[in-house]
Design an enzyme around this catalytic site. Structure first.
Site, short mmCIF file in Angstrom:
data_model
loop_
_atom_site.label_atom_id
_atom_site.label_comp_id
_atom_site.label_asym_id
_atom_site.label_seq_id
_atom_site.Cartn_x
_atom_site.Cartn_y
_atom_site.Cartn_z
N GLY A 1 0.82 -1.21 0.00
CA GLY A 1 0.00 0.00 0.00
C GLY A 1 0.85 1.25 0.00
N GLU B 1 -2.31 6.48 -2.78
CA GLU B 1 -3.51 6.94 -2.07
C GLU B 1 -4.44 7.61 -3.07
N PRO B 2 -5.70 7.84 -2.70
CA PRO B 2 -6.62 8.47 -3.66
C PRO B 2 -6.07 9.78 -4.23
N THR C 1 -3.15 -3.92 -5.54
CA THR C 1 -3.23 -5.27 -6.10
C THR C 1 -3.28 -6.29 -4.96
N ARG D 1 9.58 -2.89 -11.10
CA ARG D 1 9.72 -2.31 -12.45
C ARG D 1 10.65 -3.17 -13.31
N GLU E 1 3.35 1.42 -11.38
CA GLU E 1 4.82 1.34 -11.18
C GLU E 1 5.54 2.51 -11.84
P1 TGC Z 1 13.05 12.14 -4.73
O1 TGC Z 1 13.39 13.33 -3.89
O2 TGC Z 1 13.48 12.11 -6.15
O3 TGC Z 1 13.64 10.82 -4.04
C1 TGC Z 1 13.54 10.59 -2.65
C2 TGC Z 1 14.76 9.75 -2.26
O4 TGC Z 1 14.70 8.49 -2.94
C3 TGC Z 1 15.82 8.36 -3.85
N1 TGC Z 1 15.26 7.71 -5.06
C4 TGC Z 1 15.35 6.40 -5.26
N2 TGC Z 1 15.96 5.43 -4.56
C5 TGC Z 1 15.87 4.19 -5.02
N3 TGC Z 1 15.18 3.88 -6.14
C6 TGC Z 1 14.55 4.81 -6.87
N4 TGC Z 1 13.87 4.47 -7.97
C7 TGC Z 1 14.61 6.15 -6.44
N5 TGC Z 1 14.10 7.33 -6.89
C8 TGC Z 1 14.52 8.28 -6.04
C9 TGC Z 1 16.34 9.75 -4.07
O5 TGC Z 1 17.70 9.73 -4.42
C10 TGC Z 1 16.10 10.37 -2.71
O6 TGC Z 1 17.08 9.86 -1.83
P2 TGC Z 1 17.62 10.72 -0.60
O7 TGC Z 1 18.71 9.89 -0.02
O8 TGC Z 1 18.10 12.01 -1.19
O9 TGC Z 1 16.45 10.90 0.32
O10 TGC Z 1 11.49 11.87 -4.57
P3 TGC Z 1 10.24 12.59 -5.22
O11 TGC Z 1 9.23 12.75 -4.15
O12 TGC Z 1 10.69 13.83 -5.97
O13 TGC Z 1 9.68 11.49 -6.23
C11 TGC Z 1 10.35 11.04 -7.31
C12 TGC Z 1 9.43 10.18 -8.21
C13 TGC Z 1 8.36 11.01 -8.88
C14 TGC Z 1 10.35 9.61 -9.27
C15 TGC Z 1 8.79 9.04 -7.40
O14 TGC Z 1 7.88 9.55 -6.50
C16 TGC Z 1 8.08 8.01 -8.26
O15 TGC Z 1 8.75 7.09 -8.76
N6 TGC Z 1 6.74 8.11 -8.47
C17 TGC Z 1 5.96 7.06 -9.12
C18 TGC Z 1 5.14 6.31 -8.08
C19 TGC Z 1 5.00 4.86 -8.39
O16 TGC Z 1 5.69 4.28 -9.20
N7 TGC Z 1 4.09 4.19 -7.67
C20 TGC Z 1 3.95 2.75 -7.79
C21 TGC Z 1 3.06 2.19 -6.72
S1 TGC Z 1 3.12 0.42 -6.54
C22 TGC Z 1 2.38 -0.18 -7.92
O17 TGC Z 1 2.02 0.52 -8.81
C23 TGC Z 1 2.21 -1.66 -7.99
S2 TGC Z 1 1.43 -2.18 -9.45
C24 TGC Z 1 1.41 -3.87 -9.35
C25 TGC Z 1 2.60 -4.52 -10.00
O18 TGC Z 1 3.75 -4.14 -9.75
O19 TGC Z 1 2.45 -5.46 -10.80
P1 FAD Z 2 -1.68 10.44 -11.59
O1 FAD Z 2 -0.47 10.53 -10.73
O2 FAD Z 2 -2.87 11.27 -11.23
O3 FAD Z 2 -1.26 10.77 -13.09
C1 FAD Z 2 -2.23 11.06 -14.11
C2 FAD Z 2 -1.50 11.56 -15.35
O4 FAD Z 2 -0.76 12.73 -15.02
C3 FAD Z 2 -0.48 10.55 -15.91
O5 FAD Z 2 -0.47 10.62 -17.30
C4 FAD Z 2 0.84 11.06 -15.34
O6 FAD Z 2 1.96 10.67 -16.15
C5 FAD Z 2 0.60 12.56 -15.39
N1 FAD Z 2 1.45 13.27 -14.45
C6 FAD Z 2 1.44 13.23 -13.08
N2 FAD Z 2 2.38 14.01 -12.57
C7 FAD Z 2 3.04 14.55 -13.61
C8 FAD Z 2 4.15 15.45 -13.75
N3 FAD Z 2 4.80 15.94 -12.68
N4 FAD Z 2 4.55 15.80 -14.99
C9 FAD Z 2 3.94 15.30 -16.09
N5 FAD Z 2 2.88 14.45 -16.03
C10 FAD Z 2 2.45 14.10 -14.81
N6 FAD Z 2 -0.33 1.23 -6.22
C11 FAD Z 2 0.15 0.65 -5.08
O7 FAD Z 2 0.63 1.34 -4.18
N7 FAD Z 2 0.10 -0.68 -4.91
C12 FAD Z 2 -0.42 -1.53 -5.85
O8 FAD Z 2 -0.45 -2.75 -5.66
C13 FAD Z 2 -0.94 -0.95 -7.05
N8 FAD Z 2 -1.56 -1.73 -7.98
C14 FAD Z 2 -2.18 -1.15 -9.06
C15 FAD Z 2 -2.95 -1.94 -9.93
C16 FAD Z 2 -3.62 -1.35 -11.00
C17 FAD Z 2 -4.47 -2.20 -11.88
C18 FAD Z 2 -3.49 0.04 -11.23
C19 FAD Z 2 -4.18 0.66 -12.41
C20 FAD Z 2 -2.76 0.82 -10.38
C21 FAD Z 2 -2.10 0.25 -9.26
N9 FAD Z 2 -1.40 1.03 -8.35
C22 FAD Z 2 -0.89 0.46 -7.19
C23 FAD Z 2 -1.41 2.48 -8.46
C24 FAD Z 2 -0.41 3.01 -9.51
O9 FAD Z 2 0.89 2.92 -9.04
C25 FAD Z 2 -0.80 4.46 -9.83
O10 FAD Z 2 -1.98 4.38 -10.60
C26 FAD Z 2 0.28 5.19 -10.58
O11 FAD Z 2 1.40 5.43 -9.73
C27 FAD Z 2 -0.20 6.54 -11.16
O12 FAD Z 2 -0.91 7.27 -10.23
P2 FAD Z 2 -2.37 7.88 -10.58
O13 FAD Z 2 -3.19 6.76 -11.14
O14 FAD Z 2 -2.87 8.55 -9.36
O15 FAD Z 2 -2.13 8.89 -11.72
#
Ligand code: TGC
Ligand code: FAD
Length: 397
Positions: free
Chosen positions: A135, A138-139, A169, A256, A377
């Site tokens: 988790g 968030e919304p 998931t 990823r 991701e």
């Molecule tokens: P930022 O200030 O850039 O970074 C905070 C600290 O983290 C370090 N860092 C990383 N470390 C390890 N791996 C990475 N990929 C890292 N990216 C950044 C960074 O160096 C810093 O370290 P420190 O020591 O200076 O504190 O953080 P930010 O708040 O500006 O965010 C950066 C951003 C936008 C890239 C990050 O928030 C992001 O990746 N957003 C996307 C969120 C996301 O991917 N959510 C996924 C949720 S889980 C999911 O979707 C599961 S789907 C189910 C499945 O997998 O099949």
């Molecule tokens: P938003 O962040 O609202 O983004 C919407 C659009 O705006 C996108 O096109 C994005 O690229 C764009 N955007 C946002 N910010 C910027 C910026 N700074 N500059 C340019 N463009 C921007 N999350 C978990 O924690 N755990 C899970 O197990 C998990 N499973 C998932 C399973 C499914 C089927 C799905 C669909 C999602 C899941 N997620 C999970 C959540 C997923 O990680 C998020 O949907 C994803 O990180 C994007 O967030 P959002 O949907 O709120 O989109």
């Protein structure tokens, strides 16, 4: 209907894999062919997760497969990638389930957990006797998890958790949720609160889940909202090694990486189906559509892009095994390969004409799944910005 999968290796990349890597790919391919392919179209249509496969996937050693000890298979990252590729050749939903259990639940316990936490959870998660979810989202905070509002307040020997997680998931079937929350501290502002990870057993009072219905994507995967209302957990359920947003981001790197391989699997399925179909389907002059230049151009685009994606993931996997991979390398592979797979699915669907929109072939299902894979991701554009920051030094989020 549909065709028997033939495998896709234009560049003779099999010569770059070890005998063990090829064996793991073969056994996973056979598992998917035997257990998943016969049920997946119906499960996808019915919006049903094939839960009956959970135990046998544990026996296959899929969960936490690239971790050592605690009943995990201890395979390399390249071998793990090949498992992800084969699972997603079947369906993104099954790969997602295994990704979450492995990269987002077992990995954080393995990396940030105490010895007791590892002993308590990893063997049963590896066997598939216990299921987990992750988790972070968030919304109001998807791409920007740093803004999360879920809190864990220390109160004596307990933490009390409040907040809501969305799009999670396996949320409603999990025994254990890895919850990322901010820990407020006396005299510090909410912004200064550090993000930490917690082990939250899902049968605790105040913890509830609600499944998200109406998805046209990942229909064979469970996606839930988690609500935490004054959930009391022992202070020992804090993952002691977690410190700030970096910790969940490290977990995302693992997931990823697996997705970059999984997307190749989905693309292989679409390409292989289109190639076989084009060789059989006749239009104009009694010739197969594969004889038309425009159809060949699409097939050539697909096989070229799949081959490049295979090289990219293989190289990133070798870097990961050598311990020299950067998270930006993984972003490049996730971003490129998922976009490639989506475009491949669209082109393959086109080659099948009207037949392409039916469930008689896997293409449309892969296409719909890949829309989620492109978003979760880290969206395609978030990975663009991660790469942009790496090469320019300027954060443009
Ligand atoms: P930022 O200030 O850039 O970074 C905070 C600290 O983290 C370090 N860092 C990383 N470390 C390890 N791996 C990475 N990929 C890292 N990216 C950044 C960074 O160096 C810093 O370290 P420190 O020591 O200076 O504190 O953080 P930010 O708040 O500006 O965010 C950066 C951003 C936008 C890239 C990050 O928030 C992001 O990746 N957003 C996307 C969120 C996301 O991917 N959510 C996924 C949720 S889980 C999911 O979707 C599961 S789907 C189910 C499945 O997998 O099949
Ligand atoms: P938003 O962040 O609202 O983004 C919407 C659009 O705006 C996108 O096109 C994005 O690229 C764009 N955007 C946002 N910010 C910027 C910026 N700074 N500059 C340019 N463009 C921007 N999350 C978990 O924690 N755990 C899970 O197990 C998990 N499973 C998932 C399973 C499914 C089927 C799905 C669909 C999602 C899941 N997620 C999970 C959540 C997923 O990680 C998020 O949907 C994803 O990180 C994007 O967030 P959002 O949907 O709120 O989109």
């Amino acid at each position: 209907m549909g065709f028997k999968f033939q495998g896709v290796d234009f560049l003779h990349l099999d010569s770059c894999f070890t005998a063990d890597e090829l064996l793991i790919r073969k056994t996973t391919r056979e598992y998917v062919e035997d257990k998943l392919i016969p049920v997946i179209e119906a499960d996808f249509r019915e919006g049903r997760f094939p839960r009956e496969l959970v135990a046998s996937m544990g026996e296959m050693g899929f969960y936490g497969a690239n971790l050592e000890g605690y009943g995990c298979a201890g395979i390399s990252n390249v071998e793990y990638g090949l498992v992800m590729q084969e699972l997603e050749r079947g369906d993104s939903g099954l790969r997602s389930f295994v990704s979450v259990q492995s990269a987002l639940v077992m990995y954080p316990i393995y990396t940030f957990g105490s010895d007791e936490q590892k002993q308590q959870w990893l063997p049963s998660l590896a066997a598939g006797e216990k299921l987990g979810c992750f988790g972070l989202t968030e919304p109001g905070f998807g791409s920007n998890p740093a803004g999360m509002t879920t809190t864990a307040r220390k109160c004596g020997e307990e933490y009390i958790l409040n907040g809501e997680k969305m799009w999670i998931t396996s949320g409603s079937i999990a025994d254990l949720a890895i919850i990322w929350a901010k820990v407020p501290e006396e005299g510090k502002s909410a912004q200064e609160a550090q993000v930490r990870g917690f082990l939250v057993e899902t049968n605790l009072p105040g913890f509830s889940t609600r499944d998200i219905h109406g998805k046209w994507s990942l229909r064979a995967s469970i996606t839930s909202t988690l609500t935490l209302e004054n959930v009391h957990i022992p202070a020992t359920n804090l993952l002691p090694g977690t410190a700030g947003l970096k910790s969940p981001l490290m977990c995302l790197n693992q997931a990823r990486y697996g997705i970059s391989w999984g997307a190749i699997g989905a693309a292989m399925s679409c390409y292989d189906t289109a190639l076989q179909y084009a060789g059989l389907r006749e239009q104009f002059h009694g010739q197969p559509i594969a004889s038309h230049q425009l159809v060949q151009e699409k097939l050539v685009w697909m096989i070229s892009e799949i081959s490049k994606a295979q090289l990219l993931s293989l190289h990133v996997g070798r870097l990961k095994d050598a311990g020299t991979v950067g998270h930006e390398h993984i972003s490049m592979a996730k971003r490129n390969n998922v976009a490639m797979a989506l475009e491949t699915a669209r082109m393959a669907r086109d080659i099948l004409g009207a037949n392409g929109v039916t469930e008689d072939y896997p293409i449309m299902r892969h296409m719909m799944n890949l829309e989620s894979v492109n978003t979760y991701e880290g969206t395609h554009d978030i990975h663009t910005l991660i790469l942009g920051q790496k090469i320019t030094g300027i954060a443009a989020f």
